[in-house]
Design an enzyme around this catalytic site. Structure first.
Site, PDB file in Angstrom:
ATOM      1  N   CYS A  14       0.906  -0.974  -0.066  1.00 20.17           N
ATOM      2  CA  CYS A  14      -0.057   0.016  -0.023  1.00 20.17           C
ATOM      3  C   CYS A  14       0.857   1.311  -0.029  1.00 20.17           C
ATOM      4  O   CYS A  14       1.932   1.118   0.063  1.00 20.17           O
ATOM      5  CB  CYS A  14      -0.884   0.151   1.100  1.00 20.17           C
ATOM      6  SG  CYS A  14      -0.114   0.240   2.857  1.00 20.17           S
ATOM      7  N   CYS A  17       3.673   1.577   2.522  1.00 23.18           N
ATOM      8  CA  CYS A  17       4.939   0.921   2.408  1.00 23.18           C
ATOM      9  C   CYS A  17       5.979   1.856   1.526  1.00 23.18           C
ATOM     10  O   CYS A  17       7.024   2.366   1.924  1.00 23.18           O
ATOM     11  CB  CYS A  17       4.715  -0.242   1.501  1.00 23.18           C
ATOM     12  SG  CYS A  17       3.754  -1.588   2.135  1.00 23.18           S
ATOM     13  N   ASP A 421       8.625  29.016 -31.308  1.00 22.07           N
ATOM     14  CA  ASP A 421       9.833  29.053 -32.430  1.00 22.07           C
ATOM     15  C   ASP A 421       9.222  28.960 -33.676  1.00 22.07           C
ATOM     16  O   ASP A 421       8.239  28.428 -33.945  1.00 22.07           O
ATOM     17  CB  ASP A 421      10.948  28.208 -32.042  1.00 22.07           C
ATOM     18  CG  ASP A 421      11.896  28.455 -32.943  1.00 22.07           C
ATOM     19  OD1 ASP A 421      12.404  29.740 -33.036  1.00 22.07           O
ATOM     20  OD2 ASP A 421      12.549  27.411 -33.775  1.00 22.07           O
ATOM     21  N   ASP A 618      12.388  23.340 -31.482  1.00 21.86           N
ATOM     22  CA  ASP A 618      12.883  22.268 -32.071  1.00 21.86           C
ATOM     23  C   ASP A 618      13.882  21.545 -31.210  1.00 21.86           C
ATOM     24  O   ASP A 618      14.320  20.502 -31.703  1.00 21.86           O
ATOM     25  CB  ASP A 618      13.807  22.500 -33.478  1.00 21.86           C
ATOM     26  CG  ASP A 618      14.869  23.577 -33.582  1.00 21.86           C
ATOM     27  OD1 ASP A 618      15.447  23.430 -32.194  1.00 21.86           O
ATOM     28  OD2 ASP A 618      15.516  24.000 -34.198  1.00 21.86           O
ATOM     29  N   ASP A 622      16.662  25.879 -29.132  1.00 23.54           N
ATOM     30  CA  ASP A 622      15.865  26.459 -28.309  1.00 23.54           C
ATOM     31  C   ASP A 622      15.942  25.719 -26.955  1.00 23.54           C
ATOM     32  O   ASP A 622      15.130  26.169 -25.983  1.00 23.54           O
ATOM     33  CB  ASP A 622      14.380  26.375 -28.677  1.00 23.54           C
ATOM     34  CG  ASP A 622      14.150  27.096 -30.106  1.00 23.54           C
ATOM     35  OD1 ASP A 622      14.489  28.130 -30.234  1.00 23.54           O
ATOM     36  OD2 ASP A 622      13.733  26.355 -31.027  1.00 23.54           O
TER      37      ASP A 622
END
Length: 730
Positions: A14, A17, A421, A618, A622
């Site tokens: 669960c 844990c 861009d 791209d 950038d």
């Protein structure tokens, strides 16, 4: 030195844990960025190799009672799948074992009682039936509870161990030491059976959330047909080397990434890009592993093999994404940390109130206390976020949208500004020469030849368009080539200096272009980029380059604006050209003549007052702006750089995938909120009902067996709700 590792963890039951493991790992100051994910049975963390080691970290986890191992990025997915299969197999065996004893116990302890059928020595038979379940299958809960207790905490195992033990050992007392008291052996047996059933259903459902990764892994072919020493041989895909020549026939899968050297075909790349239409390929085209050759036969040279293929990168990104928590998960983690101790206290108070204050019998008080413990379910809270993230990222990948983590998926729908861009994003990124104008004694061929000679050393897309146009010309030899980012290039031909670039370059070099402003403006108003060629004194000519706008750019901008997002265009082009492109696609706000290193500053300006900004580029020039933005969206193009640069990668290079990604983010967050709401409301309503608050008005008391059934179903319902994301239309 910092090192990041991924760990596979067996035995987590669960969310508590995951909290326990996190708590113990973070005690070591050398360990940071701990991310233990119950939903995926994985953990990732960073540690200082000078102060601790991976082996010590594994020992910390194993000492807590779990089974952990380090997994490399490549083996993680396969081991995780194997872990899921083994877990389901193990739970199924336990469930069948439980059924063998629980069904007779249910018939004997309940059904026969309802119909008035009395069986001799019923209590002793029930004792014999319940004991194997309690101490063989139920042993796992005692072990988990003991480990938790040793670490001064509590988890789901604690609740199950306490609840079933209370019913079982009270029944032992009633059977052997207090004749006439009721016994509840069938309750402990059926409770454990229901818990195991819930775990089985949960494990099966959790497995379905990672279907997208499984499908991708299974796509890869096992055999490659390689030409070595002029002989065609079939070898396992793992033996393919970079540089091997591979033959692919119609209908076959491409084994690795490469470049076609002979032949042409149409290839189904839907498993990589999500695009259903086959893509035409010819000599020089790039092909990707696991894509399907539809028609022609061809040969290609292997460029990427094994873990370096595009498919392998996608699988790794998806696996990493599904293991990373969304910030909203912290809310569930905090609640889970305190949940179990609070439930135990509520159970004790319930028993004391009914027995000591209200004066009900000890068996009545015991039943309500057990029901409170059994109905509580931290598992649903722990599964609420990771299951939705797994399904959401999987659905995105199937559409060619790679979302690199729950944090990105959560953030995307909060974006208020998107900066695009231009080249390769709004446009196709493959500019072509449209106009050549020569001045004075120079011809168009002279202008093209000089410009191409200078640009042949540049990798800029505009330079490639010019050299492509001049591919039939014998170019001049150049020296002292210098690129000036955002301005242009300089080179010497036959001891004469030439400049080739934009108006900013001419201004910097004190070359007068005012006489030609009208010509330049005319070209720029047509959306063309004007490159000016000059000697060190005068203008020689102009070359105009245009990059075609993508078919879906205008529609994508419109869709984003409908979502209430402000759209911007950012480019190194001059203002006139930029505004012409922006106008064509419907963008009203333009940042023009921006140097690559300055793009990040424009993103920062938009982030003022905490506004969320996405940058679309791209993934190469950038990269700084993509990193600065709250969400970096990289155009795929099949490049490693693009995949690493952004939070989201668009494999189809289709801008319409941006509004789709934002919608997917909204849908996923809606599912997470639904899951958290139902997990919380289930406990808020269920625990008081189990405690017997309705008994005063209705005389109705919740049976621990019904409580156990609803507890098991709560986890399954959360996972099932997450799986419904698969049916959402983006």
């Amino acid at each position: 030195m910092k090192q990041k590792i991924t760990v596979l963890i067996k035995g987590m039951h669960c969310a508590s844990c995951a909290t326990l493991i996190t708590k113990n790992l973070t005690k070591d100051p050398a360990v940071t960025d701990v991310n233990i994910n119950y939903g995926t049975n994985t953990g990732s963390l960073v540690f200082d190799t000078e102060k601790t080691s991976a082996g010590k970290i594994i020992k910390i986890i194993n000492d807590l009672g779990y089974d952990a191992e380090i997994a490399t990025a490549e083996s993680n997915i396969e081991k995780k799948q194997e872990l899921e299969k083994n877990e389901i197999k193990k739970i199924k065996k336990g469930f069948i074992f439980c059924l063998i004893f629980a069904i007779p116990a249910f018939l004997l302890g309940m059904v026969f009682m309802w119909i008035g059928l009395n069986v001799p020595y019923k209590e002793y038979i029930l004792f014999a039936l319940a004991t194997p379940i309690q101490f063989i299958v139920g042993l796992q809960f005692y072990k988990g509870a003991w480990v938790a207790l040793r670490n001064k905490t509590a988890n789901m195992d604690t609740l199950i161990a306490i609840g079933t033990s209370a019913a079982y050992f009270y029944s032992i007392y009633a059977l052997f030491f207090a004749t006439g008291f009721e016994q509840y052996f069938e309750i402990s047996a059926i409770l454990i059976t229901l818990v195991i059933l819930g775990k089985l259903l949960e494990a099966i459902a959790k497995g379905k959330t990672s279907d997208a990764i499984k499908k991708l892994i299974n796509l890869s072919p096992k055999i490659a047909r390689v030409i070595r020493n002029r002989t065609e041989i079939e070898i396992p895909i793992d033996d393919v080397l970079v540089g091997d020549i591979i033959l692919v026939r119609p209908g076959e899968k491409i084994p690795v990434d490469g470049k076609i050297i002979d032949g042409n075909s149409s290839i189904d790349e839907s498993m990589i890009t999500g695009e259903s239409m086959p893509v035409e390929k010819k000599k020089g085209s790039i092909v990707y592993a696991a894509t399907i050759n539809k028609f022609g036969a061809f040969k290609f040279v292997a460029t990427k093999v094994g873990k370096n293929t595009t498919l392998a990168h996608i699988v790794k990104l998806m696996a990493d994404a599904q293991g990373r928590k969304a910030p909203v998960q912290r809310f569930a983690d905090v609640i889970s940390a305190y949940f179990v101790p609070i439930v135990i206290l509520l159970s004790i108070f319930t028993f004391l109130i009914w027995y000591l204050i209200i004066g009900e019998s000890i068996s009545f008080a015991l039943i309500t206390a057990v029901a409170v413990i059994v109905i509580a379910c931290p598992c649903a809270l722990g599964l609420a976020t990771p299951t939705a993230i797994m399904v959401g990222t999987g659905k995105g990948a199937e559409k060619g949208i790679l979302i690199k983590g729950g944090d990105a998926l959560e953030m995307a729908h909060k974006v208020k500004h998107i900066v695009f861009d231009k080249t390769g994003t709004i446009t196709n990124g493959t500019p072509e020469v449209t106009d050549i104008m020569a001045l004075g004694r120079f011809s168009q061929t002279d202008v093209l030849k000089i410009a191409a000679s200078i640009e042949k050393n540049s990798e800029h897309p505009l330079a490639q368009a010019i050299t492509k146009k001049a591919n039939q010309l014998n170019l001049f030899k150049t020296t002292k080539f210098t690129a000036i980012p955002g301005h242009g290039v300089v080179a010497i031909i036959s001891d004469k200096k030439y400049y080739f670039g934009n108006s900013k370059l001419m201004k910097d070099k004190m070359i007068n272009i005012s006489r030609h402003n009208e010509i330049i403006a005319r070209f720029e108003n047509e959306g063309k980029t004007v490159m000016i060629l000059s000697s060190d004194k005068t203008i020689i000519g102009f070359i105009c380059v245009s990059d075609k706008i993508k078919d879906t750019s205008k529609e994508a901008v419109s869709e984003l604006q409908k979502l209430g997002i402000e759209v911007y265009l950012i480019t190194g082009d001059n203002k006139t050209t930029a505004e012409a492109i922006a106008k064509e696609v419907g963008i009203k706000q333009v940042f023009a003549e921006v140097l690559p290193e300055d793009k990040v500053n424009y993103v920062k300006k938009l982030q003022v007052n905490g506004k969320k900004v996405a940058m679309v580029g791209d993934g190469v020039n950038d990269a700084p702006a993509l990193a600065q933005a709250n969400i970096g969206i990289a155009m795929g193009s099949g490049t490693d750089i693009a995949m690493e640069a952004g939070n989201i990668v668009l494999m189809k290079n289709d801008l319409l995938d941006i509004p789709r990604a934002i919608k997917l983010s909204k849908f996923t967050m809606a599912k997470i909120k639904q899951n958290l709401f139902w997990a919380l409301i289930y406990n808020v309503i269920g625990i008081p009902v189990a405690a017997g608050v309705l008994f005063f008005w209705t005389g109705w008391l919740l049976s621990p067996i019904i409580a156990g059934g609803t507890m098991a179903l709560s986890s399954v319902s959360v996972v099932t709700n997450s799986l419904m994301l698969k049916g959402k239309k983006l």
